[in-house]
Design a protein around this motif. Structure first.
Motif, short mmCIF file in Angstrom:
data_model
loop_
_atom_site.label_atom_id
_atom_site.label_comp_id
_atom_site.label_asym_id
_atom_site.label_seq_id
_atom_site.Cartn_x
_atom_site.Cartn_y
_atom_site.Cartn_z
N LEU A 476 45.07 43.23 30.16
CA LEU A 476 44.58 44.58 30.40
C LEU A 476 43.25 44.57 31.15
O LEU A 476 43.02 45.41 32.04
CB LEU A 476 44.45 45.33 29.07
N GLU A 477 42.38 43.64 30.78
CA GLU A 477 41.07 43.56 31.44
C GLU A 477 41.24 43.18 32.91
O GLU A 477 40.55 43.71 33.78
CB GLU A 477 40.19 42.52 30.74
N VAL A 478 42.17 42.28 33.21
CA VAL A 478 42.40 41.87 34.59
C VAL A 478 42.94 43.03 35.40
O VAL A 478 42.50 43.28 36.54
CB VAL A 478 43.38 40.67 34.64
N GLU A 479 43.88 43.77 34.84
CA GLU A 479 44.51 44.87 35.58
C GLU A 479 43.57 46.04 35.80
O GLU A 479 43.83 46.89 36.66
CB GLU A 479 45.77 45.33 34.85
N ARG A 480 42.47 46.11 35.02
CA ARG A 480 41.50 47.20 35.22
C ARG A 480 40.64 46.97 36.47
O ARG A 480 40.03 47.91 36.98
CB ARG A 480 40.58 47.32 34.00
N VAL A 481 40.57 45.73 36.93
CA VAL A 481 39.70 45.40 38.06
C VAL A 481 40.49 45.50 39.36
O VAL A 481 41.53 44.85 39.51
CB VAL A 481 39.12 43.97 37.91
N ALA A 482 40.00 46.32 40.28
CA ALA A 482 40.68 46.49 41.57
C ALA A 482 40.70 45.17 42.34
O ALA A 482 39.69 44.46 42.40
CB ALA A 482 39.96 47.57 42.39
N GLY A 483 41.84 44.87 42.93
CA GLY A 483 41.95 43.65 43.72
C GLY A 483 42.47 42.46 42.96
O GLY A 483 42.93 41.49 43.56
N ALA A 493 49.64 27.24 28.85
CA ALA A 493 49.19 27.40 27.48
C ALA A 493 47.82 28.04 27.37
O ALA A 493 47.22 28.04 26.30
CB ALA A 493 49.17 26.04 26.78
N GLY A 494 47.30 28.57 28.45
CA GLY A 494 45.98 29.18 28.41
C GLY A 494 46.03 30.66 28.08
O GLY A 494 47.07 31.22 27.72
N LEU A 495 44.89 31.30 28.25
CA LEU A 495 44.78 32.73 27.94
C LEU A 495 45.54 33.57 28.98
O LEU A 495 46.11 34.60 28.66
CB LEU A 495 43.31 33.13 27.91
N GLY A 496 45.55 33.12 30.21
CA GLY A 496 46.27 33.85 31.24
C GLY A 496 45.93 33.35 32.62
O GLY A 496 45.09 32.46 32.80
N VAL A 497 46.59 33.94 33.60
CA VAL A 497 46.41 33.56 35.00
C VAL A 497 46.12 34.81 35.81
O VAL A 497 46.79 35.83 35.66
CB VAL A 497 47.67 32.86 35.55
N LEU A 498 45.11 34.74 36.68
CA LEU A 498 44.79 35.88 37.54
C LEU A 498 44.56 35.41 38.96
O LEU A 498 44.31 34.23 39.21
CB LEU A 498 43.57 36.64 37.02
N ARG A 499 44.63 36.37 39.90
CA ARG A 499 44.46 36.03 41.30
C ARG A 499 43.92 37.25 42.05
O ARG A 499 44.38 38.37 41.82
CB ARG A 499 45.80 35.59 41.88
N TYR A 500 42.96 37.00 42.92
CA TYR A 500 42.46 38.08 43.80
C TYR A 500 43.34 38.14 45.03
O TYR A 500 43.55 37.13 45.70
CB TYR A 500 41.01 37.82 44.21
N GLU A 501 43.87 39.36 45.36
CA GLU A 501 44.82 39.47 46.45
C GLU A 501 44.52 40.61 47.42
O GLU A 501 45.31 40.88 48.31
CB GLU A 501 46.25 39.66 45.89
N HIS A 502 43.37 41.29 47.24
CA HIS A 502 43.09 42.49 48.04
C HIS A 502 42.44 42.10 49.37
O HIS A 502 41.23 41.98 49.48
CB HIS A 502 42.18 43.44 47.27
N ILE A 503 43.30 41.87 50.39
CA ILE A 503 42.84 41.58 51.75
C ILE A 503 43.56 42.53 52.70
O ILE A 503 44.77 42.78 52.55
CB ILE A 503 43.14 40.12 52.15
#
Length: 548
Positions: A476-483, A493-503
């Motif tokens: 939820l915290e990741v999805e709140r941040v634009a980009g 096995a970690g907490l999660g995976v995120l990626r910046y994709e706003h180009i």
């Protein structure tokens, strides 16, 4: 000869080198790529070349060092046996025949008494599958009288069938069929229990039904391979009932598995003791007793020496009988008490681990019901309540394998002397396995190592629990941040995976990927600088940020 062998072993085991040794090793490595030297090389140079080849890859060397076999005096005795066998082989025929006969008869008698296998013969082999292969040939020769002269023609008229449990070693059946020249249709995998008893035991009722159907079809039940300790979970089939079924259908019963080692102890459960009535069994004494390069042994009972000779279970060549020499030396060195003590020690290590794991929250153990197996299999499972809104139980179930994979890798790296590994069971998924009968004598596992293992599990449990509980919040915290986008990866096995994709889409595709990689790398660096309680790392298949 013994002195030379010890000197050679010391040279190979010595990991500390002087500067002069390093220069010599470098020169030796260079010579290794050249043609064979016309004048030859001395023993020191050759052994240094072997040492160089053993340690060529630093990454592989560090991995191997953690699991290197503990070669004690009993190990050197086994290695001496190979050198001694080469020396004995040049004796005159009469002396060689007398000596090999004595070595073979002694070793066979000792093993039959140790493992309660009365009136047995023994076949010594390097590949632990070869004994079963020769037994299959023996049964074919016994069942088909014209096999020697007619060959496959007699098999075609009445197709032989080899039966084995679905929990048996992978590819064992295919190996037997390939070596015997039989089609895979001659192999039948018997399912394991689904309703009653251990789910890793062969289903006797299913086997009985399959046998009746095959006999109606004109097939010939040949041999059944049963387990006294399945390869994955260490469970024992119902050997007494299987033996009755084999006798009813004139079928040979072969047993293999790590639990056969328990036959050497004073008290043996009835389930394993039933193995002493089988027609043959394979023992892998090397890992059980910590003996390097000793052969496996298949004990069997058969009254016709001519058929045993035709099947390759016996030989008239004295040199081949020398395979037993390393065991002959090692068994005498250890003595009856030393052999029993090593097996007993492994069993006690399992009991100690099992007793401690039973008291830990969120740890589920899978062991044989009678407790006679030295194999302990355990895994983490989540105990959260269904009312906990932060926890998606169906998601956690799918992520369980990743968590147990991580737990097993952590335990193997932090307590390498325990020799734990990861095993996948059909119903339980990925689990951590402790099989001291195959590792403790080799790695020198002690009771304090088990205590350290338990303490390590205690430390890892809260980490896994917190990770599972906070996964949804992290998403939820990741999805709140634009980009930023959250990447679903159940294998991580970690907490999660995120990626910046706003180009901007106006940017060229190649430049866009390079820019994204640069931004994610900077983001990774900044997060690790700002957040000391979390560990972020780059993903393998894509630029990502992960919490361990």
């Amino acid at each position: 000869m013994g002195k030379n062998l010890n000197e050679a072993m010391k040279m190979l085991e010595d990991g500390q080198k002087s500067a002069e040794d390093e220069r010599e090793t470098k020169n030796t490595k260079e010579r290794h790529t050249r043609p064979l030297q016309g004048s030859g090389q001395n023993m020191v140079s050759i052994l240094q070349l072997v040492q160089t080849l053993m340690n060529e890859d630093e990454e592989e060397e560090s991995q191997a060092f953690r699991r290197i076999q503990n070669v004690g005096e009993q190990g050197h005795m086994a290695l001496l046996g190979h050198s001694l066998a080469a020396y004995i082989s040049v004796l005159d025929k009469d002396r060689l025949r007398k000596l090999t006969t004595r070595i073979l008869s002694d070793t066979t008698l000792w093993l039959c008494r140790l493992f309660r296998y009365e009136n047995g013969s023994a076949y010594y082999h390097e590949d632990d599958r070869e004994g079963l292969l020769k037994v299959c040939r023996l049964v074919i020769h016994s069942r088909y009288e014209d096999y020697t002269t007619e060959g496959f023609n007699v098999l075609y008229k009445k197709q032989p069938v080899i039966y084995m449990s679905a929990a048996s070693r992978p590819e064992l059946g295919q190996y037997l069929c390939n070596q015997l020249g039989l089609p895979l249709s001659c192999l039948c995998r018997v399912p394991c229990n689904t309703m009653f008893g251990s789910q890793h035991q062969m289903d006797v009722a299913s086997l009985d039904r399959i046998l009746k159907e095959d006999i109606k079809l004109g097939k010939s039940p040949l041999l059944l391979v049963a387990n006294a300790g399945t390869p994955a979970a260490g469970h024992t089939d119902k050997l007494a009932r299987l033996k009755e079924l084999c006798d009813e259908n004139n079928m040979w019963l072969h047993v293999e598995g790590v639990n056969l080692a328990m036959l050497a102890l004073g008290h043996v459960s009835s389930s394993v003791l039933a193995a002493t009535k089988c027609d043959s069994m394979t023992l892998t004494l090397g890992p059980w007793l910590g003996l390097p390069a000793v052969p496996a042994v298949t004990l069997y009972r058969h009254e016709d020496p001519a058929l045993s000779l035709a099947a390759g279970l016996t030989t008239s060549q004295p040199v081949e009988k020398l395979r037993a020499l390393p065991l002959w030396l090692s068994l005498q060195y250890l003595g009856h008490s030393g052999i029993v003590e090593r097996i007993k020690h492994a069993s006690q290590l399992s009991q100690r681990l099992l007793e401690n794991l039973k008291d830990l929250p969120s740890i589920k153990t899978s062991v044989e019901h009678d407790g006679n197996s030295p194999v302990v299999v355990f895994k983490f499972f989540y105990e959260g309540s269904g009312s906990d809104s932060t926890v998606n139980l169906s998601t956690i179930e799918r992520e369980s394998d990743a968590m147990n994979q991580w737990l097993g890798e952590q335990l193997a790296a932090l307590i390498p002397s325990c020799g734990v590994d990861i095993v996948e069971l059909e119903d339980e998924g990925l689990c951590v396995r402790f099989n001291p009968m195959m590792t403790s004598a080799v790695l020198g596992t002690a009771t304090q190592d088990i205590d350290q293992l338990v303490e390590c599990v205690k430390v890892k449990i809260p980490i896994i629990q917190n990770t599972l509980q906070l996964k949804e919040e992290f998403r939820l915290e990741v999805e709140r941040v634009a980009g930023l986008s959250y990447v679903v990866d159940y294998s991580w096995a970690g907490l999660g995976v995120l990626r910046y994709e706003h180009i901007s889409e106006e940017v060229d595709l190649g430049k866009r990927e390079a820019e994204l990689e640069k931004i994610n790398a900077l983001l990774l660096k900044k997060l690790n600088e700002l957040e000391s309680d979390l560990c972020f790392s780059s993903g393998i298949d894509y630029m990502s940020l992960c919490r361990n």
